[in-house]
Write a protein that holds these residues in place. Structure first.
Motif, PDB file in Angstrom:
ATOM      1  N   GLU A 142     -37.558   0.197   2.221  1.00  0.00           N
ATOM      2  CA  GLU A 142     -37.862  -1.374   2.418  1.00  0.00           C
ATOM      3  C   GLU A 142     -38.786  -1.654   1.369  1.00  0.00           C
ATOM      4  O   GLU A 142     -38.473  -2.618   0.618  1.00  0.00           O
ATOM      5  N   ALA A 143     -39.783  -0.883   1.551  1.00  0.00           N
ATOM      6  CA  ALA A 143     -41.091  -1.440   0.831  1.00  0.00           C
ATOM      7  C   ALA A 143     -40.871  -1.162  -0.811  1.00  0.00           C
ATOM      8  O   ALA A 143     -41.354  -2.172  -1.566  1.00  0.00           O
ATOM      9  N   ARG A 144     -40.024  -0.443  -1.059  1.00  0.00           N
ATOM     10  CA  ARG A 144     -39.506  -0.350  -2.698  1.00  0.00           C
ATOM     11  C   ARG A 144     -38.609  -0.852  -3.008  1.00  0.00           C
ATOM     12  O   ARG A 144     -38.003  -0.885  -4.276  1.00  0.00           O
ATOM     13  N   GLY A 145     -37.788  -1.652  -2.161  1.00  0.00           N
ATOM     14  CA  GLY A 145     -36.634  -2.308  -2.523  1.00  0.00           C
ATOM     15  C   GLY A 145     -35.356  -1.713  -2.672  1.00  0.00           C
ATOM     16  O   GLY A 145     -34.680  -2.298  -3.668  1.00  0.00           O
ATOM     17  N   ILE A 146     -35.217  -0.470  -2.260  1.00  0.00           N
ATOM     18  CA  ILE A 146     -34.061   0.274  -2.445  1.00  0.00           C
ATOM     19  C   ILE A 146     -32.978   0.112  -1.470  1.00  0.00           C
ATOM     20  O   ILE A 146     -33.480   0.136  -0.418  1.00  0.00           O
ATOM     21  N   PRO A 147     -31.906  -0.170  -1.825  1.00  0.00           N
ATOM     22  CA  PRO A 147     -30.792  -0.520  -1.026  1.00  0.00           C
ATOM     23  C   PRO A 147     -30.254   0.576  -0.160  1.00  0.00           C
ATOM     24  O   PRO A 147     -30.417   1.993  -0.792  1.00  0.00           O
ATOM     25  N   MET A 148     -29.914   0.672   1.105  1.00  0.00           N
ATOM     26  CA  MET A 148     -29.744   2.013   1.884  1.00  0.00           C
ATOM     27  C   MET A 148     -28.586   1.524   2.632  1.00  0.00           C
ATOM     28  O   MET A 148     -28.445   0.479   3.151  1.00  0.00           O
ATOM     29  N   ILE A 149     -27.859   2.720   3.100  1.00  0.00           N
ATOM     30  CA  ILE A 149     -26.910   2.681   4.417  1.00  0.00           C
ATOM     31  C   ILE A 149     -27.263   3.897   5.127  1.00  0.00           C
ATOM     32  O   ILE A 149     -27.699   5.006   4.933  1.00  0.00           O
ATOM     33  N   ILE A 150     -27.358   3.641   6.483  1.00  0.00           N
ATOM     34  CA  ILE A 150     -27.815   4.624   7.504  1.00  0.00           C
ATOM     35  C   ILE A 150     -26.426   5.281   7.897  1.00  0.00           C
ATOM     36  O   ILE A 150     -25.629   4.778   8.209  1.00  0.00           O
ATOM     37  N   ILE A 151     -26.484   6.615   7.790  1.00  0.00           N
ATOM     38  CA  ILE A 151     -25.318   7.349   8.002  1.00  0.00           C
ATOM     39  C   ILE A 151     -25.679   7.959   9.549  1.00  0.00           C
ATOM     40  O   ILE A 151     -26.643   8.706   9.937  1.00  0.00           O
ATOM     41  N   ALA A 152     -24.802   7.640  10.440  1.00  0.00           N
ATOM     42  CA  ALA A 152     -24.826   8.431  11.862  1.00  0.00           C
ATOM     43  C   ALA A 152     -23.961   9.538  11.733  1.00  0.00           C
ATOM     44  O   ALA A 152     -22.635   9.254  12.089  1.00  0.00           O
ATOM     45  N   ASN A 153     -24.414  10.556  11.584  1.00  0.00           N
ATOM     46  CA  ASN A 153     -23.680  11.959  11.329  1.00  0.00           C
ATOM     47  C   ASN A 153     -23.465  12.599  12.437  1.00  0.00           C
ATOM     48  O   ASN A 153     -23.988  12.502  13.488  1.00  0.00           O
ATOM     49  N   ILE A 186     -28.161   4.787  17.149  1.00  0.00           N
ATOM     50  CA  ILE A 186     -28.843   4.380  15.838  1.00  0.00           C
ATOM     51  C   ILE A 186     -28.818   3.128  15.451  1.00  0.00           C
ATOM     52  O   ILE A 186     -29.787   2.448  14.820  1.00  0.00           O
ATOM     53  N   GLU A 187     -27.638   2.316  15.565  1.00  0.00           N
ATOM     54  CA  GLU A 187     -27.428   1.173  15.321  1.00  0.00           C
ATOM     55  C   GLU A 187     -28.323   0.146  16.201  1.00  0.00           C
ATOM     56  O   GLU A 187     -29.263  -0.841  15.596  1.00  0.00           O
ATOM     57  N   SER A 188     -28.629   0.470  17.494  1.00  0.00           N
ATOM     58  CA  SER A 188     -29.711  -0.204  18.124  1.00  0.00           C
ATOM     59  C   SER A 188     -31.224  -0.051  17.776  1.00  0.00           C
ATOM     60  O   SER A 188     -31.890  -0.930  17.752  1.00  0.00           O
ATOM     61  N   ALA A 189     -31.404   1.209  17.136  1.00  0.00           N
ATOM     62  CA  ALA A 189     -32.772   1.545  16.546  1.00  0.00           C
ATOM     63  C   ALA A 189     -33.152   0.599  15.437  1.00  0.00           C
ATOM     64  O   ALA A 189     -34.034   0.456  15.011  1.00  0.00           O
ATOM     65  N   PHE A 190     -32.189   0.791  14.539  1.00  0.00           N
ATOM     66  CA  PHE A 190     -32.308   0.083  13.263  1.00  0.00           C
ATOM     67  C   PHE A 190     -31.441  -1.126  12.852  1.00  0.00           C
ATOM     68  O   PHE A 190     -30.462  -0.906  12.055  1.00  0.00           O
ATOM     69  N   PRO A 191     -31.322  -2.170  13.799  1.00  0.00           N
ATOM     70  CA  PRO A 191     -30.254  -3.325  13.707  1.00  0.00           C
ATOM     71  C   PRO A 191     -30.201  -3.917  12.376  1.00  0.00           C
ATOM     72  O   PRO A 191     -29.337  -4.600  12.036  1.00  0.00           O
ATOM     73  N   GLN A 192     -31.273  -3.780  11.650  1.00  0.00           N
ATOM     74  CA  GLN A 192     -31.570  -4.556  10.329  1.00  0.00           C
ATOM     75  C   GLN A 192     -30.683  -4.143   9.271  1.00  0.00           C
ATOM     76  O   GLN A 192     -30.722  -4.544   8.101  1.00  0.00           O
ATOM     77  N   HIS A 193     -30.236  -2.663   9.284  1.00  0.00           N
ATOM     78  CA  HIS A 193     -29.332  -1.934   8.472  1.00  0.00           C
ATOM     79  C   HIS A 193     -28.095  -1.559   8.852  1.00  0.00           C
ATOM     80  O   HIS A 193     -27.567  -1.469   9.992  1.00  0.00           O
ATOM     81  N   LEU A 194     -26.953  -1.393   7.776  1.00  0.00           N
ATOM     82  CA  LEU A 194     -25.771  -1.103   7.893  1.00  0.00           C
ATOM     83  C   LEU A 194     -25.758   0.394   8.482  1.00  0.00           C
ATOM     84  O   LEU A 194     -26.118   1.331   7.887  1.00  0.00           O
ATOM     85  N   VAL A 195     -24.800   0.620   9.392  1.00  0.00           N
ATOM     86  CA  VAL A 195     -24.908   2.028  10.085  1.00  0.00           C
ATOM     87  C   VAL A 195     -23.372   2.272  10.186  1.00  0.00           C
ATOM     88  O   VAL A 195     -22.574   1.662  10.405  1.00  0.00           O
ATOM     89  N   VAL A 196     -23.155   3.591   9.195  1.00  0.00           N
ATOM     90  CA  VAL A 196     -21.910   3.861   9.359  1.00  0.00           C
ATOM     91  C   VAL A 196     -21.771   5.145   9.812  1.00  0.00           C
ATOM     92  O   VAL A 196     -22.171   6.233   9.347  1.00  0.00           O
ATOM     93  N   PRO A 197     -20.860   5.248  11.085  1.00  0.00           N
ATOM     94  CA  PRO A 197     -20.698   6.788  11.878  1.00  0.00           C
ATOM     95  C   PRO A 197     -19.727   7.558  11.087  1.00  0.00           C
ATOM     96  O   PRO A 197     -18.530   6.926  10.813  1.00  0.00           O
ATOM     97  N   ILE A 198     -20.099   8.727  10.832  1.00  0.00           N
ATOM     98  CA  ILE A 198     -19.095   9.830  10.124  1.00  0.00           C
ATOM     99  C   ILE A 198     -19.143  11.460  10.785  1.00  0.00           C
ATOM    100  O   ILE A 198     -20.419  11.422  11.537  1.00  0.00           O
ATOM    101  N   SER A 199     -18.540  11.890  10.297  1.00  0.00           N
ATOM    102  CA  SER A 199     -18.707  13.474  10.502  1.00  0.00           C
ATOM    103  C   SER A 199     -18.648  14.177   9.292  1.00  0.00           C
ATOM    104  O   SER A 199     -17.359  14.204   8.599  1.00  0.00           O
ATOM    105  N   ALA A 200     -19.654  14.579   8.774  1.00  0.00           N
ATOM    106  CA  ALA A 200     -19.685  15.254   7.229  1.00  0.00           C
ATOM    107  C   ALA A 200     -18.973  16.549   7.619  1.00  0.00           C
ATOM    108  O   ALA A 200     -18.259  17.132   6.519  1.00  0.00           O
ATOM    109  N   ALA A 201     -18.871  17.251   8.566  1.00  0.00           N
ATOM    110  CA  ALA A 201     -18.205  18.424   8.864  1.00  0.00           C
ATOM    111  C   ALA A 201     -16.648  18.260   8.684  1.00  0.00           C
ATOM    112  O   ALA A 201     -16.052  19.125   8.337  1.00  0.00           O
ATOM    113  N   THR A 202     -16.390  17.261   9.543  1.00  0.00           N
ATOM    114  CA  THR A 202     -14.896  17.247   9.602  1.00  0.00           C
ATOM    115  C   THR A 202     -14.276  16.112   8.365  1.00  0.00           C
ATOM    116  O   THR A 202     -13.129  16.152   8.272  1.00  0.00           O
ATOM    117  N   GLY A 203     -15.065  15.132   7.804  1.00  0.00           N
ATOM    118  CA  GLY A 203     -14.716  14.242   7.084  1.00  0.00           C
ATOM    119  C   GLY A 203     -14.080  13.122   7.700  1.00  0.00           C
ATOM    120  O   GLY A 203     -14.031  12.140   6.963  1.00  0.00           O
TER     121      GLY A 203
END
Lengths: 209, 125
Positions: free
Chosen positions: A154-165, A177-194
Motif C-alpha cells: 500500500e505504501a509503495r502504491g503496488i496493486p495487489m490481490i490476496i490469494i486465500a490458498n 482472510i476477507e474479514s481481516a483485509f476487507p479493503q483488498h480483493l481476495v480470491v480463494p483458490i487451491s494451488a495444489a488442485t488448480g
C-alpha cells in the motif's frame, strides 16, 4: 517524502503506460503455497515447473523468476513474468529444520540461506509491478507478517490481490482472510488442485494490468 | 530467567532517526528485553526491522523477533492531525523469539505468550 512522490509518480505512470508484460511478484509468509502456485501456473502454460516445494519451511530461499508466461483468460491474453519470492518471516531458528531430519550443519546452512532470502524478497518490493499476496486459509491470517507485507505494498502504491490458498483442505477459512483485509480483493483458490485458477487469471487481468 | 519489559515513550523515539530507532530496538531485543513502544512503526520501518533482524540472526544466540502493531482507532480528524505532526498513535510490542512465543489478536484483546524457564517446583505453586 521522496517515497510518497515516487508512489504518486508510479501511479500516474501506470495510468499512461500500461505494460504489456507485468512483473508479478508472489509474496507471503513461509509455507503459504507461493511456489506451488507459481509451479501450477508455469506447468499449465509453459509445461515446466519453477522450483521445489516442501513441507519444510524456507524451501524457497532465492528469488525464482520465470519469464513470458502467456495465459488465456477467455477475453484475451495475459503476459507476465512470475517472480516467486522466499517467504517473509521475522525469525529463523536452525533447530526447527533439524526436526525434519537435517543434521546440524545442513540446518545452519539452510537458516543462513533463509535469512538472505527474506532480505532479497524485501529488496525486490521495488522491482515488481503487481503482487499476489499468498496466504494459507487454514491458519489465522491476522499476523504481523501479513500486515507488514500489505502495508508495504500500500505504501509503495503496488496493486495487489490476496490469494486465500489451500481451500481444498478441510477447515480452510477463506472468509477469515476477507474479514481481516476487507479493503483488498481476495480470491480463494487451491494451488495444489488448480481450483478457481480461472477466476484468479480474470482477477489479474482486471485488477493488476 | 528474569523477564524485562521496557516501555519506551514516543518522545524518546521521536528524537531518533529511522536507522537509530531500528538499531535501538534490535540492540534491546538482543539483550533479551521485550519492548512496548508508545508508537506504531510505519510499514517501511517494519520491513527495515525485519531486514535488520535477518542480518543480525546468528545460529546460537539470536533467532529473530516477534512483533505486533496495535493501531489506535482514530477519527479522520485525528488521522489528519497525526499525519501533519508525524506522530503515529498506537503501540508496538516487540521482543526476541526466545522469550515471545506468539502474539495473537483476540476479538477484544491482544495476547502475548511468553516463554519462561520456570523450575517445575515453582510451577506447582
Amino acid at each position: 517524502m521522496l517515497g510518497s512522490f515516487k508512489n504518486v509518480l508510479r501511479r500516474i505512470l501506470r495510468v499512461f503506460n500500461k505494460k504489456k508484460i507485468i512483473q508479478l511478484g508472489f509474496y507471503g509468509p513461509v509455507n503459504a503455497g507461493k511456489t506451488t502456485l507459481a509451479n501450477k501456473i508455469a506447468k499449465d502454460w509453459l509445461g515446466k515447473e519453477l522450483g521445489n516445494v516442501s513441507e519444510i519451511p524456507h524451501e524457497t530461499r532465492q528469488v525464482q523468476k520465470i519469464e513470458n508466461v502467456e495465459v488465456s483468460t477467455g477475453s484475451g491474453k495475459l503476459s507476465m513474468n512470475i517472480v516467486d519470492m522466499p517467504g517473509i518471516a521475522t525469525q529463523v531458528d536452525y533447530k526447527r529444520f533439524m526436526g525434519f531430519g537435517m543434521d546440524d550443519e545442513e540446518a545452519k546452512t539452510r537458516a543462513k540461506e533463509a535469512t538472505k532470502g527474506v532480505i532479497e524478497a524485501i529488496k525486490w518490493l521495488d522491482n515488481v509491478d503487481a503482487v499476489l499476496v499468498v496466504m494459507d486459509s487454514t491458519v489465522d491470517p491476522y499476523t504481523q507478517v501479513n500486515v507488514t507485507i500489505i502495508g508495504n505494498l500500500e505504501a509503495r502504491g503496488i496493486p495487489m490481490i490476496i490469494i486465500a490458498n489451500k481451500i481444498d483442505i478441510k477447515g480452510s477459512k477463506p472468509d477469515a482472510i476477507e474479514s481481516a483485509f476487507p479493503q483488498h480483493l481476495v480470491v480463494p483458490i487451491s494451488a495444489a488442485t488448480g481450483k478457481n485458477l480461472d477466476e484468479l487469471y480474470k482477477a489479474i487481468e482486471n485488477y493488476l494490468t | 530467567m528474569d523477564l524485562q519489559l521496557d516501555f519506551v515513550s514516543s518522545e524518546t523515539l521521536e528524537s531518533k532517526t529511522k536507522i537509530e530507532k531500528i538499531n535501538f530496538i534490535i540492540g534491546k531485543i538482543k539483550e533479551n528485553v521485550i519492548l512496548i513502544l508508545e508508537e506504531t512503526l510505519d510499514p517501511i520501518e517494519e520491513a527495515e526491522l525485519i531486514e535488520t533482524t535477518m542480518r543480525e540472526i546468528d545460529t546460537e544466540n539470536f533467532h529473530g523477533i516477534e512483533f505486533y502493531r496495535i493501531d489506535h482507532e482514530s477519527t479522520l480528524r485525528d488521522k489528519i492531525a497525526g499525519y501533519i505532526s508525524g506522530r503515529k498513535t498506537g503501540l508496538t510490542i516487540v521482543g526476541p523469539t526466545r522469550l515471545i512465543e506468539a502474539i495473537k489478536r483476540g476479538p477484544d484483546y491482544i495476547s502475548m505468550f511468553a516463554k519462561l524457564d520456570i523450575p517445575k517446583s515453582k510451577k506447582k505453586k
